[in-house]
Design a protein around this motif. Structure first.
Motif, PDB file in Angstrom:
ATOM      1  N   LEU A 248      55.566  21.568   7.246  1.00 25.83           N
ATOM      2  CA  LEU A 248      55.822  22.458   8.393  1.00 25.83           C
ATOM      3  C   LEU A 248      56.100  23.859   7.870  1.00 25.83           C
ATOM      4  O   LEU A 248      57.166  24.421   8.068  1.00 25.83           O
ATOM      5  N   GLY A 249      55.151  24.391   7.116  1.00 23.02           N
ATOM      6  CA  GLY A 249      55.265  25.758   6.609  1.00 23.02           C
ATOM      7  C   GLY A 249      54.538  26.699   7.554  1.00 23.02           C
ATOM      8  O   GLY A 249      54.532  26.481   8.773  1.00 23.02           O
ATOM      9  N   SER A 250      53.928  27.736   7.013  1.00 23.47           N
ATOM     10  CA  SER A 250      53.195  28.682   7.861  1.00 23.47           C
ATOM     11  C   SER A 250      52.125  27.960   8.659  1.00 23.47           C
ATOM     12  O   SER A 250      51.879  28.274   9.817  1.00 23.47           O
ATOM     13  N   THR A 251      51.450  27.007   7.997  1.00 20.93           N
ATOM     14  CA  THR A 251      50.486  26.188   8.735  1.00 20.93           C
ATOM     15  C   THR A 251      50.949  24.740   8.691  1.00 20.93           C
ATOM     16  O   THR A 251      51.716  24.345   7.813  1.00 20.93           O
ATOM     17  N   GLY A 287      51.131  26.119  13.498  1.00 20.33           N
ATOM     18  CA  GLY A 287      52.242  25.882  12.565  1.00 20.33           C
ATOM     19  C   GLY A 287      53.282  26.975  12.671  1.00 20.33           C
ATOM     20  O   GLY A 287      53.324  27.743  13.656  1.00 20.33           O
ATOM     21  N   GLY A 288      54.110  27.075  11.643  1.00 19.49           N
ATOM     22  CA  GLY A 288      55.237  27.999  11.635  1.00 19.49           C
ATOM     23  C   GLY A 288      54.837  29.455  11.836  1.00 19.49           C
ATOM     24  O   GLY A 288      55.644  30.265  12.306  1.00 19.49           O
ATOM     25  N   VAL A 289      53.588  29.785  11.496  1.00 15.81           N
ATOM     26  CA  VAL A 289      53.150  31.175  11.652  1.00 15.81           C
ATOM     27  C   VAL A 289      53.261  31.605  13.121  1.00 15.81           C
ATOM     28  O   VAL A 289      53.570  32.767  13.419  1.00 15.81           O
ATOM     29  N   VAL A 290      53.043  30.670  14.043  1.00 19.23           N
ATOM     30  CA  VAL A 290      53.158  30.996  15.477  1.00 19.23           C
ATOM     31  C   VAL A 290      54.637  31.160  15.843  1.00 19.23           C
ATOM     32  O   VAL A 290      55.011  32.092  16.553  1.00 19.23           O
ATOM     33  N   LEU A 291      55.488  30.264  15.320  1.00 14.96           N
ATOM     34  CA  LEU A 291      56.928  30.376  15.608  1.00 14.96           C
ATOM     35  C   LEU A 291      57.451  31.719  15.112  1.00 14.96           C
ATOM     36  O   LEU A 291      58.195  32.417  15.796  1.00 14.96           O
ATOM     37  N   ARG A 292      57.038  32.079  13.878  1.00 18.71           N
ATOM     38  CA  ARG A 292      57.541  33.333  13.276  1.00 18.71           C
ATOM     39  C   ARG A 292      57.059  34.561  14.036  1.00 18.71           C
ATOM     40  O   ARG A 292      57.700  35.604  14.021  1.00 18.71           O
ATOM     41  N   SER A 296      62.680  35.029  14.866  1.00 20.15           N
ATOM     42  CA  SER A 296      63.153  35.055  13.481  1.00 20.15           C
ATOM     43  C   SER A 296      63.680  33.665  13.135  1.00 20.15           C
ATOM     44  O   SER A 296      63.930  32.842  14.030  1.00 20.15           O
ATOM     45  N   ASP A 297      63.895  33.407  11.833  1.00 18.68           N
ATOM     46  CA  ASP A 297      64.411  32.096  11.429  1.00 18.68           C
ATOM     47  C   ASP A 297      65.785  31.843  12.049  1.00 18.68           C
ATOM     48  O   ASP A 297      66.107  30.718  12.431  1.00 18.68           O
ATOM     49  N   GLU A 298      66.580  32.903  12.168  1.00 15.53           N
ATOM     50  CA  GLU A 298      67.927  32.756  12.763  1.00 15.53           C
ATOM     51  C   GLU A 298      67.804  32.364  14.237  1.00 15.53           C
ATOM     52  O   GLU A 298      68.520  31.497  14.725  1.00 15.53           O
ATOM     53  N   GLN A 299      66.882  33.018  14.940  1.00 12.63           N
ATOM     54  CA  GLN A 299      66.676  32.668  16.357  1.00 12.63           C
ATOM     55  C   GLN A 299      66.187  31.225  16.495  1.00 12.63           C
ATOM     56  O   GLN A 299      66.586  30.516  17.418  1.00 12.63           O
ATOM     57  N   LEU A 300      65.338  30.805  15.554  1.00 15.25           N
ATOM     58  CA  LEU A 300      64.819  29.427  15.624  1.00 15.25           C
ATOM     59  C   LEU A 300      65.961  28.424  15.558  1.00 15.25           C
ATOM     60  O   LEU A 300      65.977  27.424  16.277  1.00 15.25           O
ATOM     61  N   VAL A 301      66.943  28.695  14.695  1.00 17.64           N
ATOM     62  CA  VAL A 301      68.093  27.793  14.556  1.00 17.64           C
ATOM     63  C   VAL A 301      68.905  27.802  15.851  1.00 17.64           C
ATOM     64  O   VAL A 301      69.201  26.752  16.441  1.00 17.64           O
ATOM     65  N   VAL A 380      58.224  18.407   4.742  1.00 16.78           N
ATOM     66  CA  VAL A 380      58.591  19.513   3.847  1.00 16.78           C
ATOM     67  C   VAL A 380      58.283  20.832   4.541  1.00 16.78           C
ATOM     68  O   VAL A 380      57.666  20.856   5.605  1.00 16.78           O
ATOM     69  N   GLY A 381      58.696  21.950   3.932  1.00 15.81           N
ATOM     70  CA  GLY A 381      58.422  23.273   4.494  1.00 15.81           C
ATOM     71  C   GLY A 381      59.571  23.745   5.375  1.00 15.81           C
ATOM     72  O   GLY A 381      60.503  22.982   5.693  1.00 15.81           O
ATOM     73  N   GLY A 382      59.504  25.015   5.769  1.00 19.81           N
ATOM     74  CA  GLY A 382      60.589  25.664   6.505  1.00 19.81           C
ATOM     75  C   GLY A 382      61.030  24.931   7.762  1.00 19.81           C
ATOM     76  O   GLY A 382      62.213  24.933   8.106  1.00 19.81           O
ATOM     77  N   GLY A 383      60.090  24.293   8.470  1.00 17.21           N
ATOM     78  CA  GLY A 383      60.431  23.618   9.728  1.00 17.21           C
ATOM     79  C   GLY A 383      61.083  22.257   9.527  1.00 17.21           C
ATOM     80  O   GLY A 383      61.624  21.678  10.477  1.00 17.21           O
ATOM     81  N   ALA A 384      61.041  21.740   8.295  1.00 19.50           N
ATOM     82  CA  ALA A 384      61.553  20.379   8.060  1.00 19.50           C
ATOM     83  C   ALA A 384      63.055  20.290   8.243  1.00 19.50           C
ATOM     84  O   ALA A 384      63.600  19.219   8.492  1.00 19.50           O
ATOM     85  N   LYS A 385      63.731  21.440   8.122  1.00 21.72           N
ATOM     86  CA  LYS A 385      65.198  21.395   8.242  1.00 21.72           C
ATOM     87  C   LYS A 385      65.662  21.469   9.700  1.00 21.72           C
ATOM     88  O   LYS A 385      66.863  21.419   9.963  1.00 21.72           O
ATOM     89  N   ASN A 386      64.726  21.586  10.631  1.00 21.83           N
ATOM     90  CA  ASN A 386      65.073  21.679  12.051  1.00 21.83           C
ATOM     91  C   ASN A 386      65.242  20.265  12.625  1.00 21.83           C
ATOM     92  O   ASN A 386      64.269  19.559  12.912  1.00 21.83           O
ATOM     93  N   ALA A 387      66.533  19.855  12.809  1.00 23.13           N
ATOM     94  CA  ALA A 387      66.834  18.474  13.222  1.00 23.13           C
ATOM     95  C   ALA A 387      66.305  18.179  14.626  1.00 23.13           C
ATOM     96  O   ALA A 387      65.849  17.063  14.905  1.00 23.13           O
TER      97      ALA A 387
HETATM   98  P1  ADP Z   1      55.079  28.813   3.611  1.00 23.81           P
HETATM   99  O1  ADP Z   1      55.510  28.493   2.202  1.00 23.81           O
HETATM  100  O2  ADP Z   1      53.905  28.032   4.099  1.00 23.81           O
HETATM  101  O3  ADP Z   1      54.951  30.276   3.922  1.00 23.81           O
HETATM  102  P2  ADP Z   1      57.731  27.841   4.376  1.00 23.81           P
HETATM  103  O4  ADP Z   1      57.736  26.420   3.947  1.00 23.81           O
HETATM  104  O5  ADP Z   1      58.528  28.847   3.622  1.00 23.81           O
HETATM  105  O6  ADP Z   1      56.243  28.346   4.600  1.00 23.81           O
HETATM  106  O7  ADP Z   1      58.216  27.879   5.915  1.00 23.81           O
HETATM  107  C1  ADP Z   1      58.185  29.057   6.635  1.00 23.81           C
HETATM  108  C2  ADP Z   1      57.922  28.719   8.092  1.00 23.81           C
HETATM  109  O8  ADP Z   1      58.977  27.873   8.559  1.00 23.81           O
HETATM  110  C3  ADP Z   1      57.924  29.951   8.958  1.00 23.81           C
HETATM  111  O9  ADP Z   1      56.685  30.052   9.608  1.00 23.81           O
HETATM  112  C4  ADP Z   1      59.066  29.756   9.955  1.00 23.81           C
HETATM  113  O10 ADP Z   1      58.690  30.140  11.255  1.00 23.81           O
HETATM  114  C5  ADP Z   1      59.329  28.259   9.877  1.00 23.81           C
HETATM  115  N1  ADP Z   1      60.763  27.968  10.070  1.00 23.81           N
HETATM  116  C6  ADP Z   1      61.802  28.481   9.404  1.00 23.81           C
HETATM  117  N2  ADP Z   1      62.977  28.009   9.898  1.00 23.81           N
HETATM  118  C7  ADP Z   1      62.652  27.169  10.904  1.00 23.81           C
HETATM  119  C8  ADP Z   1      63.382  26.380  11.837  1.00 23.81           C
HETATM  120  N3  ADP Z   1      64.714  26.331  11.823  1.00 23.81           N
HETATM  121  N4  ADP Z   1      62.691  25.652  12.737  1.00 23.81           N
HETATM  122  C9  ADP Z   1      61.355  25.665  12.762  1.00 23.81           C
HETATM  123  N5  ADP Z   1      60.608  26.398  11.928  1.00 23.81           N
HETATM  124  C10 ADP Z   1      61.231  27.139  11.017  1.00 23.81           C
END
Ligand code: ADP
Length: 425
Positions: A248-251, A287-292, A296-301, A380-387
């Motif tokens: 769950l990264g950028s894509t 993927g996360g690119v749309v969320l971003r 912001s990451d803070e707003q996502l939390v 794995v990736g940034g979105g994985a920590k979102n419970a």
């Molecule tokens: P990459 O290495 O592919 O650029 P990362 O694994 O670093 O990506 O993850 C970044 C992505 O995770 C961003 O697109 C961001 O929107 C998303 N992200 C960060 N925090 C959260 C969250 N709490 N919930 C959902 N998505 C998140």
């Protein structure tokens, strides 16, 4: 007798990370060096060599009481260069995202099977053909992948690569050979001998041992590496048929360990060999690119905590622009993110749910094509920590969601250094 350590090196898109593990596969030291943010281009082969030595030296200074048993390197896939038979560079390194080889890729498309990973201007093969046309080369030289180049810097002989890195250079992993159609594009003797990741391909040279200040009687072995995506997969602990990893990264990227390979170029699905199993993967444009783009990451939390999963949700297909590749291949597929509710957390709920439904459809697609039932998911990736997102995804995909052992790609390479061919049986 001194205890042993095994070292994994990861050359990714943003820097070099190294990790050392002990005989129980626990991390005993790790360090990293990011490429300078000021530099617009990826470091040259010589600069990469310097990064490699600097980072290794820093790591080894923490391991002075241990003997290094083996080292393995993963690097970006599809980054290639040419060298002479002594390992001296004959070209620059064309990196994974380089798109110059368009003409070469059009010629490849006339000969290569549609499902070959050698198709497209960023493939290793397209770059090889491009470089061959760019300037006069001596009769004898080798194609190198980034991981091969770095292994040579440590003492490995030129002329070897692993079958994961070789995939995008046209290697036929199903039949374990360089296919005949390649001979119309390149002299075959420039293609390296392909081995299983984890195969011993050399040992640290005397000069490298001296430069690194190693004091051990037996030189560390160099084991053939793999691509960065494979090493990152190995690190998660997923390895059995049916195990999957969602990134769950950028894509949104899905990978499923399968009993048979799937190659579907239209949908960008291809398979890496892992011994007698296959790692089938596909990547969506969502993927996360749309969320971003919206938050912001803070707003996502903060907004995620306001989501009530019992509430109805909008039916979105989150994309930043038209076009999807996996699980549906449609260059015109439109984004669907309307109507936008007045409250941000409801909009986010729609986006998270939309991406989760793409994940579900993606696994259905991979299961159907590979005839392999999905049995577990690691995230794995940034979105994985979102419970909250995990809970939402779990409600859609009814398999156990397992904890990830390690998210550090260099750890995957360290495991490859330690377990070698056992990981690829
Ligand atoms: P990459 O290495 O592919 O650029 P990362 O694994 O670093 O990506 O993850 C970044 C992505 O995770 C961003 O697109 C961001 O929107 C998303 N992200 C960060 N925090 C959260 C969250 N709490 N919930 C959902 N998505 C998140």
């Amino acid at each position: 007798m001194r205890d042993s350590a095994w070292i994994g090196i990861d050359f990714g898109t943003s820097g070099c990370r190294v990790c050392a593990i002990d005989k129980s596969a626990s991390i005993i030291a790790q360090t990293e060096q990011s490429f300078p943010a000021s530099s617009k281009s990826y470091p040259s082969p010589q600069q990469q060599s310097q990064f490699l030595f600097n980072t290794l030296k820093t790591l080894l200074s923490q391991l002075s009481e241990l003997d290094i048993d083996s080292i393995s390197i993963d690097a970006t896939s599809g980054s290639v260069m040419l060298c002479d038979f002594d390992g001296h560079p004959l070209s620059e390194m064309l990196m994974y995202n380089d798109q110059q080889a368009i003409e070469a890729s059009e010629d490849i498309a006339k000969l290569a099977p549609a499902e070959s990973a050698a198709n497209g201007p960023s493939s290793g093969l397209a770059k090889l053909v491009y470089l061959q046309r760019l300037f006069a080369l001596p009769a004898n030289y080798f194609l190198l992948h980034q991981a091969d180049w770095l292994a040579i810097q440590l003492g490995a002989k030129p002329g070897f690569t692993d079958y994961n890195n070789a995939l995008k250079s046209g290697f036929d992993v199903t039949n374990n050979c360089w296919p005949d159609w390649l001979s119309a594009l390149t002299p075959l003797h420039v293609l390296p001998q392909v081995v299983t990741p984890g195969t011993v391909i050399g040992e640290l040279s005397t000069s490298v041992i001296k430069a690194l200040g190693l004091k051990q009687s037996t030189p560390p072995l160099i084991k053939a590496g793999t691509t960065d995506s494979l090493a990152s997969f190995i690190a998660t602990g997923a390895n059995k048929i049916g195990d999957a990893v969602t990134s769950l990264g950028s894509t949104l990227v899905l990978k499923l360990v399968c009993q048979s390979p799937v190659f579907d170029a239209k949908r960008g699905i291809y398979s890496h060999k892992i011994g007698n199993r296959w790692l089938c993967g596909g990547a969506s444009n969502s993927g996360g690119v749309v969320l971003r783009h919206y938050f912001s990451d803070e707003q996502l939390v903060a907004l995620s905590q306001k989501i009530d999963l019992q509430m109805p949700v909008e039916d979105y297909y989150p994309l930043l622009k038209p076009g999807e590749r996996f699980p549906i291949a449609d260059p015109d597929s439109p984004p669907r993110m309307h109507p936008r509710p007045a409250e941000d957390h409801l909009f986010l709920y729609g986006l998270l749910s939309g991406i989760a439904r793409i994940e579900k459809a993606g696994y259905e697609c991979l299961q159907q094509l590979s005839k392999t039932p999905l049995t577990s998911i690691r995230s794995v990736g940034g979105g994985a920590k979102n419970a909250v997102w995990t809970q939402l995804r779990q409600s859609l995909i009814d398999v156990p969601f397992k904890p990830v052992q390690h998210t550090d790609t260099a750890y995957g390479s360290a495991l490859l250094a330690k377990d070698g061919l056992k990981l690829f049986q």
